[in-house]
Design a protein around this motif. Structure first.
Motif, PDB file in Angstrom:
ATOM      1  N   LEU A 132     -17.345  -4.645  -5.009  1.00  0.00           N
ATOM      2  CA  LEU A 132     -16.687  -5.850  -4.366  1.00  0.00           C
ATOM      3  C   LEU A 132     -15.028  -6.019  -4.617  1.00  0.00           C
ATOM      4  N   LEU A 133     -15.655  -6.333  -5.701  1.00  0.00           N
ATOM      5  CA  LEU A 133     -14.208  -6.931  -6.971  1.00  0.00           C
ATOM      6  C   LEU A 133     -12.940  -6.045  -6.583  1.00  0.00           C
ATOM      7  N   ALA A 134     -13.053  -4.939  -7.031  1.00  0.00           N
ATOM      8  CA  ALA A 134     -12.375  -3.470  -6.578  1.00  0.00           C
ATOM      9  C   ALA A 134     -11.261  -3.558  -5.183  1.00  0.00           C
ATOM     10  N   LEU A 135     -12.187  -4.035  -3.744  1.00  0.00           N
ATOM     11  CA  LEU A 135     -12.008  -3.618  -2.731  1.00  0.00           C
ATOM     12  C   LEU A 135     -10.729  -3.520  -2.377  1.00  0.00           C
ATOM     13  N   PRO A 136     -10.634  -5.178  -2.747  1.00  0.00           N
ATOM     14  CA  PRO A 136      -9.369  -5.457  -2.209  1.00  0.00           C
ATOM     15  C   PRO A 136      -7.586  -5.071  -2.966  1.00  0.00           C
ATOM     16  N   ALA A 137      -7.863  -4.903  -4.328  1.00  0.00           N
ATOM     17  CA  ALA A 137      -6.549  -3.675  -5.063  1.00  0.00           C
ATOM     18  C   ALA A 137      -6.326  -2.164  -4.213  1.00  0.00           C
ATOM     19  N   LEU A 138      -7.488  -1.842  -4.319  1.00  0.00           N
ATOM     20  CA  LEU A 138      -7.410  -0.893  -3.788  1.00  0.00           C
ATOM     21  C   LEU A 138      -7.403  -0.397  -1.904  1.00  0.00           C
ATOM     22  N   ALA A 139      -7.489  -1.630  -1.140  1.00  0.00           N
ATOM     23  CA  ALA A 139      -7.288  -1.104  -0.125  1.00  0.00           C
ATOM     24  C   ALA A 139      -5.671  -1.755  -0.158  1.00  0.00           C
ATOM     25  N   LEU A 140      -5.300  -2.121  -0.948  1.00  0.00           N
ATOM     26  CA  LEU A 140      -3.215  -2.479  -1.119  1.00  0.00           C
ATOM     27  C   LEU A 140      -2.964  -1.564  -1.429  1.00  0.00           C
ATOM     28  N   ALA A 141      -3.293  -0.215  -2.364  1.00  0.00           N
ATOM     29  CA  ALA A 141      -3.069   0.212  -2.904  1.00  0.00           C
ATOM     30  C   ALA A 141      -2.974   1.919  -1.602  1.00  0.00           C
ATOM     31  N   VAL A 142      -4.455   1.341  -0.717  1.00  0.00           N
ATOM     32  CA  VAL A 142      -3.849   2.570   0.096  1.00  0.00           C
ATOM     33  C   VAL A 142      -2.546   2.233   1.345  1.00  0.00           C
ATOM     34  N   ALA A 143      -2.536   0.875   1.691  1.00  0.00           N
ATOM     35  CA  ALA A 143      -1.652   0.178   2.727  1.00  0.00           C
ATOM     36  C   ALA A 143      -0.283   1.093   1.829  1.00  0.00           C
ATOM     37  N   GLY A 144       0.455   0.621   1.008  1.00  0.00           N
ATOM     38  CA  GLY A 144       1.468   1.504  -0.398  1.00  0.00           C
ATOM     39  C   GLY A 144       1.369   2.889   0.058  1.00  0.00           C
ATOM     40  N   LEU A 145       1.221   3.665   0.353  1.00  0.00           N
ATOM     41  CA  LEU A 145       1.094   4.772   0.758  1.00  0.00           C
ATOM     42  C   LEU A 145       1.643   4.753   2.438  1.00  0.00           C
ATOM     43  N   PHE A 146       1.573   3.663   3.037  1.00  0.00           N
ATOM     44  CA  PHE A 146       2.158   3.351   4.319  1.00  0.00           C
ATOM     45  C   PHE A 146       3.901   3.110   3.869  1.00  0.00           C
ATOM     46  N   HIS A 147       3.893   1.946   3.428  1.00  0.00           N
ATOM     47  CA  HIS A 147       4.429   0.707   3.293  1.00  0.00           C
ATOM     48  C   HIS A 147       6.281   1.888   3.131  1.00  0.00           C
ATOM     49  N   PRO A 148       7.057   1.397   4.102  1.00  0.00           N
ATOM     50  CA  PRO A 148       8.250   2.048   4.331  1.00  0.00           C
ATOM     51  C   PRO A 148       9.023   1.352   2.970  1.00  0.00           C
ATOM     52  N   HIS A 149      10.327   2.208   2.389  1.00  0.00           N
ATOM     53  CA  HIS A 149      11.035   2.167   1.115  1.00  0.00           C
ATOM     54  C   HIS A 149      11.726   1.007   1.138  1.00  0.00           C
ATOM     55  N   HIS A 150      12.455   1.389   3.158  1.00  0.00           N
ATOM     56  CA  HIS A 150      13.692   0.734   2.776  1.00  0.00           C
ATOM     57  C   HIS A 150      13.241  -0.134   4.530  1.00  0.00           C
ATOM     58  N   LEU A 151      13.888  -1.340   4.776  1.00  0.00           N
ATOM     59  CA  LEU A 151      13.628  -2.321   6.064  1.00  0.00           C
ATOM     60  C   LEU A 151      14.249  -1.387   6.650  1.00  0.00           C
ATOM     61  N   THR A 152      14.322  -0.768   8.537  1.00  0.00           N
ATOM     62  CA  THR A 152      15.321  -0.765   9.085  1.00  0.00           C
ATOM     63  C   THR A 152      14.452  -1.641  10.249  1.00  0.00           C
ATOM     64  N   TYR A 153      15.513  -0.466  11.904  1.00  0.00           N
ATOM     65  CA  TYR A 153      15.117  -0.777  12.454  1.00  0.00           C
ATOM     66  C   TYR A 153      13.844   0.147  13.309  1.00  0.00           C
ATOM     67  N   ASP A 154      14.193   0.898  12.820  1.00  0.00           N
ATOM     68  CA  ASP A 154      13.401   2.438  12.775  1.00  0.00           C
ATOM     69  C   ASP A 154      11.494   2.024  11.279  1.00  0.00           C
ATOM     70  N   THR A 155      11.313   1.598  10.681  1.00  0.00           N
ATOM     71  CA  THR A 155      10.702   1.022   9.790  1.00  0.00           C
ATOM     72  C   THR A 155       9.775  -0.011  10.136  1.00  0.00           C
ATOM     73  N   SER A 156      10.653  -0.998  11.028  1.00  0.00           N
ATOM     74  CA  SER A 156      10.054  -2.106  10.866  1.00  0.00           C
ATOM     75  C   SER A 156       9.156  -2.729  11.388  1.00  0.00           C
TER      76      SER A 156
END
Length: 191
Positions: free
Chosen positions: A9-33
């Motif tokens: 349970l205590l590991a879940l927040p960081a692990l969820a953010l690690a998964v989200a990071g796989l989908f996080h765009p490196h740059h903010l453009t209209y296409d990634t916004s």
């Protein structure tokens, strides 16, 4: 099985953010916004939980070290959430609303100009929290508490790479693993 419930349970927040990071765009453009915006909305709920998980490792103790861990975790949660709101939600939303083909206006850059230093303060507080957790774990569990050391490179990688792949993803994974390992050390009876 029950002994693993709290560490998981205590590991879940960081692990969820690690998964989200796989989908996080490196740059903010209209296409990634839109993805940028929608990834940061749940982040409002999850980023503070990383600090809460670290603070939970001291339970209801009232000693100065436990309070220092709680306070630094709170500072992390507050300032890193500010980064998420400003540079994530607001910048992503405004960039998307401007529409395709519109160059980024100075107003969006100004959002990053305030969000970035707030996030920096939050990530330094995360590093401080992790360092204090390591001290606490080693003090209470000796060599067994050294498993918490993985929190330090995890927090450093988040400091330098947010949740962007690969650094931030690995950092969040290490934070999840380190938090779970510390919770497991707490639940393991001394030899």
């Amino acid at each position: 099985m029950r002994r693993l419930a709290r560490p998981t349970l205590l590991a879940l927040p960081a692990l969820a953010l690690a998964v989200a990071g796989l989908f996080h765009p490196h740059h903010l453009t209209y296409d990634t916004s839109w993805r940028w915006f929608t990834l940061h909305l749940p982040g409002l709920l999850v980023f503070p939980l990383v600090g809460l998980a670290l603070a939970a490792l001291v339970g209801t103790r009232t000693d100065p070290l436990a309070w220092a861990i709680r306070v630094t975790a709170y500072v992390y949660a507050t300032f890193y959430t500010a980064l998420d709101v400003i540079s994530g939600v607001a910048a992503g939303y405004v960039t998307h609303e401007l529409g395709p083909g519109v160059p980024r206006p100075e107003a969006v850059s100004l959002l990053f100009r305030i969000g970035t230093p707030l996030g920096e303060l939050g990530s330094w507080a995360l590093l401080a929290t992790c360092a204090l957790v390591v001290v606490d774990q080693v003090h209470r569990h000796r060599a067994r508490g050294a498993v918490a050391l993985v929190l330090l490179p995890g927090a450093w990688l988040v400091h330098v790479g947010h949740i962007f792949a690969p650094e931030g993803v690995v950092g969040m994974l290490l934070l999840g693993v380190g938090t779970a390992a510390a919770a497991t050390a707490d639940a393991t009876p001394p030899n």
